[in-house]
Design an enzyme around this catalytic site. Sequence first.
Site, PDB file in Angstrom:
ATOM      1  N   CYS A   1     -44.180  52.049  23.014  1.00  0.00           N
ATOM      2  CA  CYS A   1     -44.614  50.769  23.579  1.00  0.00           C
ATOM      3  C   CYS A   1     -43.785  49.610  23.033  1.00  0.00           C
ATOM      4  CB  CYS A   1     -46.102  50.535  23.314  1.00  0.00           C
ATOM      5  SG  CYS A   1     -46.567  50.560  21.559  1.00  0.00           S
TER       6      CYS A   1
ATOM      7  N   HIS B   1     -50.325  48.347  18.984  1.00  0.00           N
ATOM      8  CA  HIS B   1     -49.837  48.546  20.351  1.00  0.00           C
ATOM      9  C   HIS B   1     -49.122  47.280  20.812  1.00  0.00           C
ATOM     10  CE1 HIS B   1     -49.505  50.141  24.357  1.00  0.00           C
ATOM     11  NE2 HIS B   1     -50.233  49.150  24.874  1.00  0.00           N
TER      12      HIS B   1
END
Length: 344
Positions: free
Chosen positions: A13, A301
């Site tokens: 990510c 994230h």
Amino acid sequence: PGLTGLQNLENTCYMNAVLQCLCSLTPLVQYFLSGRWNTALHDSSQTGHQLISLEIGESATAFGCLVSDMWLGEFDYVSPEAFHSIFGKRYPAFSSRTQHDAQEFLICVLDDLHEAFKEVRAQLCLNLNDNAGPSQERVSPAAGASTRSLSGTSIITHLFEGQLSYAIRCLTCKALSNRPESFTVLSLPIPSTRVCSLQDCLECFFQPDMLTRNNQIHCYWCGGNQDATVKASITKAPQIIIFHLKRFAWQDKHRRKLSTTVCYPFSDLDLSPYISTSCCNNTEYSLCAVVNHTGDLDYGHYTAFCKHSVTKHWYSFDDAQVTEIPDSEVQADTAYLLFYTSQG
């Protein structure tokens, strides 16, 4: 076109968020979609054929192909597998499917593209294994900028490279010297633990600092180590300026993440208070992209907010998922990297 997600290849990510931001920058996208990158790569290979690495050309080509795929407008999402694989050969640290820092990845991508397209090849760095390599941070005496000198000129230096000057004054003889330093990313300290503004971060970075004890300078005029003051200013403002908010800090020998809300303007960011009078660049900037980080040091994230160059709307890029969002959601306390483009 330009609203294509990127498949998560397992803990990638950080890569997807940075690539989405880079692929939302109009002048960089135009450079690749026009095919000029291919010509520059060919010319660079011809003029520096004894030094150029095949992996550099492969990595730049993979990036160019990815930009094209993302702007075709034919897919909901595409896989960055080819780019990740080839880029991992150049930078083995990013070859594993483990989480990495988005800022470090960004610096390596910019360095890699510069090496591929630069017109003058004075020297070539082919490895990341010497502790820092092309992404090495030289900490400035003032507050700390992610800086390194890029030899030659390229689309990367044209768009992203700025120049700092550190005015160093000896407190004994009052002699003044200036030390120039290039940058593509400015790492800004966060001066508050709860709420502050981007302007507060800039003030903290550019405030004068004292160099004493182990940080003394060696004064040429005095002939010895002396206390001094140092103050940074921008002598060349880049067309696109990237701010790295230093959310990961050391406290009592432990790293922690600062969850401080940093308020940043969408337009009319004025850098004139920090720019040298000798600089004639435009000093007002508008926000065009954001890399966000949620979570903590152990688990996090990355996502991206990007302003579309055609629709002028903001979109959230969460790996393969792309969602239009209202302007109010762009101001978030998860901001980690801020991309601003010159209004001029």
